[in-house]
Write an enzyme that holds these catalytic residues in place. Structure first.
Site, mmCIF file in Angstrom:
data_model
loop_
_atom_site.group_PDB
_atom_site.id
_atom_site.type_symbol
_atom_site.label_atom_id
_atom_site.label_comp_id
_atom_site.label_asym_id
_atom_site.label_seq_id
_atom_site.Cartn_x
_atom_site.Cartn_y
_atom_site.Cartn_z
ATOM 1 N N HIS A 114 -1.972 0.558 11.090
ATOM 2 C CA HIS A 114 -2.857 -0.191 11.991
ATOM 3 C C HIS A 114 -2.042 -1.185 12.816
ATOM 4 C CE1 HIS A 114 -6.128 1.537 9.731
ATOM 5 N NE2 HIS A 114 -7.029 0.842 10.386
ATOM 6 N N ARG A 161 -6.087 -6.492 7.581
ATOM 7 C CA ARG A 161 -5.525 -5.503 6.661
ATOM 8 C C ARG A 161 -5.195 -6.135 5.305
ATOM 9 N NH1 ARG A 161 -7.213 -1.119 7.580
ATOM 10 N NH2 ARG A 161 -5.428 0.025 6.739
ATOM 11 N N HIS A 167 -3.017 -3.622 2.799
ATOM 12 C CA HIS A 167 -1.584 -3.832 2.983
ATOM 13 C C HIS A 167 -1.146 -5.196 2.456
ATOM 14 C CE1 HIS A 167 -0.617 -0.276 5.342
ATOM 15 N NE2 HIS A 167 -1.687 -0.476 6.075
#
Length: 339
Positions: A114, A161, A167
């Site tokens: 992303h 994220r 992540h």
């Protein structure tokens, strides 16, 4: 890396505790940072404003996501939502975190796709806007505004994220910096008006290159399906595991979109010349068409059938935006003028 991962988990916990009331906003931001959003949302908008920049959006998305796939296969990288349970470090003091529908991605975590794709694609769009503002106003202040928004959006995507446990912070930073470098380089190599053979060869090269790397790593004993098994084991809800988050889904998506871009330029080189009002209609119709194409359910078994249909889906998308819808609107407006 254990210390880095641990600190990342505590950061995610603090972020969730402090901003849980903004959950919907974080989920929206992470959706806008999804590589698929570049094809479905940003590409049609940008294309009808400036054709070359629109083509650049697809090109940069494809190359940056493909490189992200390769890097993930090489670097591996844990994801917080499975590492918390798999590491067994939080048995006595488990973090107060929760998962979300966008959490359970099945590919390796490093670097963040992303962050990497968003950083690359948004650089293309932002630099085009900044150049336009500079040519019209010669104002450094106005020219700096798009770059400021660029940085703010990248920060928001990165935090989103971390918030959803997809992540660790270092993966987001690595993806953002790599994506920025790719955006700067790839924006100078946009395949505008290139022959169809170029796209066929590039598409074939990307596909075979990924397959060779995959086969080579597995030949040396590397299990590239390790992340899928961990995602299925630690995802809190099994229906959050999606086929379109697997590494081969991104590969077929990118190859399909690149081939579709070549076919669109082959069918109608230079595109349809349309005034602003018909372009607005094209944008509305294209967005509607892409929405329904993307919403169309695909069979997930056998996997090969899913990947083939997924490839066809993304091959159609550039042609819808660049050929089918503009051609229909051009025909419609031409008939009205004759009458």
């Amino acid at each position: 890396m254990e210390t880095v991962h641990t600190q990342g988990v505590w950061m995610a916990e603090a972020l969730q505790k402090g901003t849980m009331e903004y959950e919907k906003h974080w989920l929206f931001v992470t959706h806008m940072g999804d590589p698929k959003a570049a094809f479905l949302i940003f590409f049609p908008i940008v294309y009808y404003l400036n054709k070359r920049t629109g083509i650049a959006v697809v090109w940069v998305t494809v190359i940056s996501e493909w490189l992200n796939l390769v890097l993930k296969w090489i670097l591996f990288g844990e994801r917080p939502f499975w590492w918390v349970g798999e590491s067994q470090l939080f048995v006595k003091n488990p973090p107060q975190v929760q998962q979300f529908p966008s959490t359970c991605e099945t590919g390796p975590g490093s670097p963040s796709g992303h962050a990497m794709v968003t950083s690359a694609v948004w650089w293309v769009m932002v630099s085009a806007v900044a150049s336009f503002l500079h040519s019209r106003t010669r104002s450094r202040l106005l020219t700096a505004v798009p770059y400021l928004l660029y940085v703010l959006f990248l920060v928001a995507v990165g935090l989103s994220r971390i918030f959803i446990l997809a992540h660790f912070p270092h993966q987001v930073i690595a993806g953002t910096l790599t994506g920025f470098a790719l955006g700067v380089v790839l924006n100078r190599t946009v395949p505008d008006r290139r022959p169809l053979l170029f796209f066929v060869q590039t598409c074939t090269g990307l596909f075979l290159g990924a397959l060779l790397l995959h086969s080579g790593l597995e030949h040396f004993g590397v299990d590239l399906s390790w992340s899928i098994a961990l995602a299925k084991r630690w995802c809190s809800q099994k229906d959050w595991i999606r086929m379109d988050s697997t590494p081969f889904s991104s590969l077929t998506r990118d190859c399909g979109a690149l081939l579709g871009l070549g076919l669109a330029q082959f069918w109608k080189p230079g595109g349809w010349p349309l005034p602003w009002a018909p372009r607005t209609l094209c944008l509305a119709l294209s967005s509607l068409a892409l929405y329904h194409i993307n919403r169309m359910p695909l069979p997930t078994a056998p996997p090969l059938l899913f990947y083939c249909l997924y490839f066809i889906r993304f091959t159609l998308m550039p042609q819808v935006v660049m050929v089918f819808v503009p051609g229909f609107v051009h025909l419609l407006t031409a008939k009205n003028k004759e009458e």
